[in-house]
Scaffold this active site. Structure first.
Site, PDB file in Angstrom:
ATOM      1  N   ASP A 166      23.364 -12.478  68.759  1.00  0.00           N
ATOM      2  CA  ASP A 166      24.500 -13.252  69.017  1.00  0.00           C
ATOM      3  C   ASP A 166      24.986 -13.772  67.726  1.00  0.00           C
ATOM      4  OD1 ASP A 166      24.272 -12.987  71.943  1.00  0.00           O
ATOM      5  OD2 ASP A 166      23.480 -14.868  72.188  1.00  0.00           O
ATOM      6  N   GLY A 167      24.349 -13.850  66.867  1.00  0.00           N
ATOM      7  CA  GLY A 167      24.990 -14.529  65.433  1.00  0.00           C
ATOM      8  C   GLY A 167      25.720 -13.364  64.989  1.00  0.00           C
ATOM      9  N   ASN A 203      31.272 -21.303  69.630  1.00  0.00           N
ATOM     10  CA  ASN A 203      30.088 -22.109  69.956  1.00  0.00           C
ATOM     11  C   ASN A 203      30.567 -23.681  69.986  1.00  0.00           C
ATOM     12  OD1 ASN A 203      28.224 -20.342  70.779  1.00  0.00           O
ATOM     13  ND2 ASN A 203      26.915 -20.553  69.036  1.00  0.00           N
ATOM     14  N   GLU A 204      30.423 -24.299  68.792  1.00  0.00           N
ATOM     15  CA  GLU A 204      30.716 -25.664  68.722  1.00  0.00           C
ATOM     16  C   GLU A 204      31.395 -26.362  67.405  1.00  0.00           C
ATOM     17  OE1 GLU A 204      27.632 -24.563  66.247  1.00  0.00           O
ATOM     18  OE2 GLU A 204      27.106 -24.669  68.492  1.00  0.00           O
ATOM     19  N   THR A 214      24.526 -23.504  75.224  1.00  0.00           N
ATOM     20  CA  THR A 214      23.050 -22.782  75.189  1.00  0.00           C
ATOM     21  C   THR A 214      22.436 -23.002  73.688  1.00  0.00           C
ATOM     22  OG1 THR A 214      23.895 -20.731  74.867  1.00  0.00           O
ATOM     23  CG2 THR A 214      23.290 -21.323  77.047  1.00  0.00           C
ATOM     24  N   ALA A 215      23.383 -23.355  72.777  1.00  0.00           N
ATOM     25  CA  ALA A 215      22.899 -23.306  71.453  1.00  0.00           C
ATOM     26  C   ALA A 215      22.653 -24.639  70.871  1.00  0.00           C
ATOM     27  CB  ALA A 215      23.976 -22.701  70.533  1.00  0.00           C
TER      28      ALA A 215
END
Length: 278
Positions: A66-67, A141-142, A184-185
């Protein structure tokens, strides 16, 4: 075939590079125009370009975890991405290596025939200085705001305003705003809730706050303003990579970015991925 494809393989991963070489051969036999990232080009002898130069192609294939896909998404923006999973969890990468040749060639064939690629739109977040003098690269993601350093002992006082109304104010290690993809991270590790990938929402989570409020789920068009005080230095960070140094008192606006990410092809099973979380 008039289809332009980019392939990005996880750096220093021989398995990823071998799969990239197989995809290049298969797609070029079909008549597609194929380029690979610069590191992979050196390894497999294919046409190399920067990942950013793949923006605007019809499809980009990300081979890795995913990275790797997060990195590709930062570079290619709204260009459709298909993820081949060489990682452990694979919330974003749905295609197993053994299936990659068939899935990618079928998708490219359909793209050539129809001119479109089906996929799921993933929201991204934008962090901007309230005074308007800086904007971070969009986050899939964030967005995280924290004090002079990450973790315990490096905190700050952070006020959270939601559409102009105060939700919380506390000394904390930091505050994060996450998309469903990012739930989820980092969000999960800080005690935030899981959001289903199809949820139309964002989540705001304090990190080790002394006067904690529960994580807050808000509508995606909500504007979240995070104001930092009580420290000489703080940082706004997008997906753990792009950062902006702040000089408190400083206010950061977090909202949806104008462009989403298109995740093409088969979609990962969210609940299967949860079984693999530690």
């Amino acid at each position: 075939m008039d289809v332009a494809v980019g392939i990005v393989a996880q750096r220093d991963n021989e398995r990823a590079q071998e799969l990239a070489a197989s995809l290049v051969d298969a797609l070029e036999r079909e008549g597609a125009s194929v380029v690979v990232d610069e590191a992979t080009g050196e390894a497999v002898g294919a046409t190399p370009v920067s990942v950013a130069a793949m923006a605007g192609r019809d499809l980009v294939v990300s081979i890795g975890g995913d990275g790797t896909l997060l990195f590709v998404a930062r570079e290619v923006g709204s260009t459709p991405i298909l993820g081949v999973n060489l990682g452990e969890v694979g919330f974003l990468n749905a295609v197993a290596p053994a299936d990659a040749l068939g899935v990618v060639t079928d998708l490219v064939t359909d793209l050539d025939r129809t001119g479109t690629v089906e996929g799921r739109e993933l929201s991204r977040l934008q962090a901007t200085g309230v005074d308007g003098d800086w904007t971070l690269e969009p986050a899939l993601n964030e967005i995280v705001i924290h004090g002079p350093r990450r973790g315990h002992g490096g905190g700050a006082t952070i006020e959270i305003d939601v559409d102009g109304q105060r939700y919380a104010e506390s000394h904390a290690d930091g505050v994060l705003v996450a998309t469903p993809t990012g739930s989820t991270a980092y969000n999960l590790s800080e005690g935030g809730p899981l959001l289903h990938p199809t949820a139309d929402a964002l989540v705001v989570t304090q990190m080790a706050a002394t006067e904690a409020m529960p994580p807050l789920v808000v509508e995606p068009d909500t504007e979240v303003t995070l104001t930092v005080t009580g420290t000489d230095t703080a940082y706004a960070i997008s997906d753990g990579r792009n950062r902006q140094r702040l000089e408190p008192p400083a206010a950061v606006s977090v909202s949806l970015a104008s462009e989403s990410v298109t995740l093409a092809g088969p979609q990962a099973n969210f609940f299967d991925g949860l079984d693999k979380l530690e």
